[in-house]
Design a protein around this motif. Structure first.
Motif, mmCIF file in Angstrom:
data_model
loop_
_atom_site.group_PDB
_atom_site.id
_atom_site.type_symbol
_atom_site.label_atom_id
_atom_site.label_comp_id
_atom_site.label_asym_id
_atom_site.label_seq_id
_atom_site.Cartn_x
_atom_site.Cartn_y
_atom_site.Cartn_z
ATOM 1 N N THR A 13 36.775 38.451 30.418
ATOM 2 C CA THR A 13 37.640 37.273 30.540
ATOM 3 C C THR A 13 39.047 37.588 30.070
ATOM 4 O O THR A 13 40.034 37.208 30.724
ATOM 5 N N LEU A 14 39.163 38.286 28.965
ATOM 6 C CA LEU A 14 40.472 38.638 28.429
ATOM 7 C C LEU A 14 41.234 39.567 29.374
ATOM 8 O O LEU A 14 42.434 39.382 29.599
ATOM 9 N N VAL A 15 40.549 40.539 29.953
ATOM 10 C CA VAL A 15 41.191 41.463 30.889
ATOM 11 C C VAL A 15 41.664 40.723 32.141
ATOM 12 O O VAL A 15 42.787 40.938 32.618
ATOM 13 N N LEU A 16 40.831 39.830 32.662
ATOM 14 C CA LEU A 16 41.230 39.068 33.844
ATOM 15 C C LEU A 16 42.407 38.138 33.546
ATOM 16 O O LEU A 16 43.307 37.986 34.379
ATOM 17 N N ALA A 17 42.417 37.525 32.366
ATOM 18 C CA ALA A 17 43.542 36.663 31.995
ATOM 19 C C ALA A 17 44.818 37.479 31.844
ATOM 20 O O ALA A 17 45.889 37.063 32.300
#
Length: 83
Positions: A13-17
């Motif tokens: 999730t953090l990488v996609l954000a």
């Protein structure tokens, strides 16, 4: 096992954000980010129920279902915009 899944989903999730912020194209990445965020919340809810904190666990599961709904809506809206 649940802790590992929670960490993996949080990192995805953090990488996609971060990717959405860096490219400025968050509309395409947002449904995927929401999908993994919903999965993370679901895993967190299950682990809270296993730790005898049922109120927080059920609340996390309810929120994860809402996030899954928002993610599906995002996928459908992105799909119809390409047609």
């Amino acid at each position: 096992m649940l802790k590992t899944l929670r960490i993996v989903f949080a990192i995805i999730t953090l990488v996609l954000a971060g990717y959405g912020l860096a490219t400025g194209n968050s509309g395409v990445v947002s449904p995927y980010m929401m999908l993994f965020m919903g999965a993370m919340l679901l895993v967190m809810g299950i682990s809270e129920i296993k730790n005898e904190r049922k109120q927080i666990g059920f609340m996390s599961i309810i929120v994860s279902l809402f996030v899954f709904y928002v993610s599906i809506q995002g996928f459908l809206l992105n799909y119809t915009s390409f047609i």
